[in-house]
Enzyme design. Structure first.
Site, PDB file in Angstrom:
ATOM      1  N   LEU A 282       0.916  -1.541   0.469  1.00 25.75           N
ATOM      2  CA  LEU A 282       0.250  -0.116  -0.175  1.00 25.75           C
ATOM      3  C   LEU A 282       0.867   1.271  -0.642  1.00 25.75           C
ATOM      4  O   LEU A 282       1.848   1.331   1.529  1.00 25.75           O
ATOM      5  CB  LEU A 282      -0.999  -0.051   1.007  1.00 25.75           C
ATOM      6  CG  LEU A 282      -1.586   1.396   1.455  1.00 25.75           C
ATOM      7  CD1 LEU A 282      -3.001   1.251   0.061  1.00 25.75           C
ATOM      8  CD2 LEU A 282      -2.705   1.405   2.894  1.00 25.75           C
ATOM      9  N   GLU A 283       0.455   2.231  -0.801  1.00 21.18           N
ATOM     10  CA  GLU A 283       1.258   3.291  -0.697  1.00 21.18           C
ATOM     11  C   GLU A 283       0.966   4.883  -1.243  1.00 21.18           C
ATOM     12  O   GLU A 283       0.175   4.996  -1.903  1.00 21.18           O
ATOM     13  CB  GLU A 283       2.127   3.649  -2.233  1.00 21.18           C
ATOM     14  CG  GLU A 283       3.264   2.450  -2.263  1.00 21.18           C
ATOM     15  CD  GLU A 283       4.382   2.936  -1.795  1.00 21.18           C
ATOM     16  OE1 GLU A 283       4.765   3.718  -1.563  1.00 21.18           O
ATOM     17  OE2 GLU A 283       5.301   1.770  -1.795  1.00 21.18           O
ATOM     18  N   THR A 284      -0.101   4.988   0.015  1.00 24.11           N
ATOM     19  CA  THR A 284      -0.633   6.129   0.417  1.00 24.11           C
ATOM     20  C   THR A 284       0.014   7.711   0.242  1.00 24.11           C
ATOM     21  O   THR A 284       1.191   7.584   0.393  1.00 24.11           O
ATOM     22  CB  THR A 284      -1.005   6.743   1.379  1.00 24.11           C
ATOM     23  OG1 THR A 284      -0.404   6.537   2.905  1.00 24.11           O
ATOM     24  CG2 THR A 284      -2.434   5.388   1.870  1.00 24.11           C
TER      25      THR A 284
END
Length: 574
Positions: A282-284
């Site tokens: 996950l890469e916010t």
């Protein structure tokens, strides 16, 4: 007014939930989204959950390079905290880069909410690593100039300045060794690694990449790409976080197109894939405000959890089939590369980009105009093809002297058998013909690339305590990726066998001259090889030392172990 009994129960339940929740307010919540929890606050919070709820258990799973313990929180509705073949295990990792702390705060709140509301999934084990890089978490400051909050946070490197998300094969860090041990104990079906992006500006809060689909066993790959991911994207969109693939773009701006990410085994999700566990990084988006990023992380992790709960029978069956298939698989593909001839498209929510003079240099600089958002279809390339294909041997043989490698193999669940007596075995031995070595260190290693080998059939003496590793086990992909020297993240690439590249014995020219002349008189074939080399190579023909070296390498005096790769293949029929 008389309140109906059912409504009264509902209100009472809501009140109990609110009171329980208020007893476990996180530092992030107390700061109204401005702060992320410190390492001490994280562990204290989970210890209190463990004390309060029978469905939670906080366990020390190993060491870290800074001397602090590494923890994992286990959550189970039936209060059984071991991995079992009849239930899905979801492993969530946080703080591998502690400067990217959204997952840390999101998981603290999610764990609390699941416990106080009694909404833990049935027949599932949820495992949360509160912070993997404890070392970096303690090194608190402001090191990410491109990031919009929180106020202070941890550092990317650990106590040895290692990037732990490049350490999953070499396992230099104690943190990584502890992770490998718990991973093999839990044998998770699905894995999440929570991060924050860096790079272009766009509207999406949530971006992610999945384990590279073309590397996975088709049973798992098909389900992940065709069922799980579309459902995940739908849930995220419904929660207000329409996702995009991780924004990895080849030119200045994303609308030029996105490229899939090649998560080789050195990365967390690439490592997980070696054991038929599919994963998500996950890469916010780093420039969205911190509360939006934490909420996006919470939404992502919870959506994956609910899909695991919904599809548990399918997930379990897929992994069982994949493990069995990999045990019997004979041909393995390695060194995947992006296929630029295959292009798809995705819907992307971006901002118009432009160029203007820099106030610093006066040169042209890129900027994104947030007053000009757009929604458009952009190219997306996410098909990978293997550059190398190998047949597995019946077994590998490794001498006991290579203890560092043997320890890694054992920690990663590889089944092996020690020889009970000294034995001469017919094996296939690789010789390292060529390789390139990086001129600068990368994560503490001068890694090799462009490895080429040739194989020779030899009879070699092995000794009591040397190891035979059968290639009929679920760990086959890990074996092939680490023990085949040409694999892009093999143990050879990471310098574990560099001592075989040193020649130990040489000759003195003035003595060997007479020996070489005598050899040429007695060996017509050698004499012809030397003549052919002279005829085809002018520089060689004018270099006496090179000609002596040519002869020396073709005599019984030359050491057979020079450039011989010390992991041997037992082939069918040997």
């Amino acid at each position: 007014m008389k309140i109906p009994f059912r409504l009264m129960l509902c209100l009472l339940g809501t009140s109990v939930f609110a009171q329980s929740r208020s007893a476990f307010v996180t530092p992030y919540e107390r700061s109204q989204g401005k702060e992320t929890a410190t390492y001490a606050e994280i562990i204290d919070f989970y210890q209190r959950l463990d004390k309060q709820f029978d469905q939670a258990k906080l366990v020390v799973i190993g060491k870290t390079d800074i001397g602090k313990p590494l923890h994992i929180l286990l959550l189970s509705a039936d209060k059984q905290f071991t991995a079992r073949p009849d239930r899905v295990t979801l492993l969530i990792n946080n703080g591998i880069h502690p400067g990217e702390p959204e997952g840390i705060d999101a998981c603290m709140m999610m764990a609390r909410d699941l416990l106080v509301s009694n909404r833990l999934p049935k027949k599932m084990l949820l495992a949360i690593i509160p912070v993997l890089n404890v070392d970096g978490s303690l090194n608190r400051g402001e090191s990410r100039v491109n990031q919009n909050g929180p106020a202070t946070y941890g550092f990317r490197g650990n106590a040895r300045n290692l990037n732990l998300n490049r350490d999953f094969i070499k396992a230099d860090a104690e943190n990584t060794r502890s992770f490998q041990a718990i991973f093999q104990q839990l044998k998770p079906h699905i894995f999440i690694d929570n991060h924050t992006s860096n790079g272009a500006d766009y509207q999406h809060v949530v971006t992610y990449f999945a384990t590279q689909k073309d590397k996975l066993h088709p049973t798992i790959s098909g389900y992940m790409a065709q069922t799980f991911q579309p459902e995940l994207d739908k849930l995220l969109t419904e929660k207000g976080f329409p996702p995009a693939p991780y924004v990895n773009h080849p030119r200045d701006t994303p609308e030029s197109g996105l490229l899939g990410y090649n998560d080789s085994p050195r990365y967390s999700t690439g490592y997980a894939a070696l054991f038929n566990c599919f994963g998500f990084t996950l890469e916010t988006h780093m420039w969205k405000d911190y509360p939006a990023r934490v909420k996006g992380s919470y939404a992502f992790d919870e959506a994956v959890l609910r899909l695991c709960e919904r599809d548990a029978p399918t997930i379990l069956a897929n992994k069982q089939r994949a493990d069995a298939a990999v045990s019997g698989q004979t041909t393995f593909k390695l060194n995947y590369q992006l296929d630029r001839t295959q292009t798809d498209s995705i819907t992307f929510l971006g901002y118009e980009a432009g160029y203007k003079p820099s106030e610093v240099s006066g040169m042209k600089r890129l900027y994104y105009d947030r007053s000009r958002p757009f929604t458009k279809r952009i190219p997306y390339q996410n098909t990978f093809v293997a550059a190398l294909q190998l047949n597995k041997p019946t077994a590998y043989v490794i001498p006991q002297g290579w203890q560092e490698v043997i320890t890694l193999l054992k920690r990663n669940g590889v089944r092996m058998q020690a020889l009970s007596r000294d034995t001469v075995m017919a094996v296939s031995a690789y010789y390292l013909d060529d390789y390139k070595t990086s001129p600068r260190p990368y994560e503490g290693h001068y890694i090799h690339s462009g490895v080429t080998v040739h194989a020779e059939a030899q009879r070699i003496q092995f000794y009591t305590g040397d190891y035979v590793i059968p290639a009929n086990q679920p760990a086959n992909r890990y074996l092939i990726e680490t023990l085949e020297p040409q694999a892009m993240d093999s143990f050879f690439v990471w310098n574990f066998f560099d001592s075989v590249l040193d020649q130990k014995e040489y000759f003195s020219n003035y003595i060997f001259e007479d020996t070489a002349a005598d050899l040429l008189k007695k060996d017509p074939a050698l004499r012809q090889q030397l003549a052919s080399k002279r005829a085809s190579d002018k520089a060689f023909s004018e270099n006496g030392d090179a000609q002596l070296e040519f002869i020396y390498k073709r005599t019984p005096y030359f050491e057979k172990t020079f450039n011989r790769y010390p992991v041997y293949r037992l082939e069918v029929g040997q």
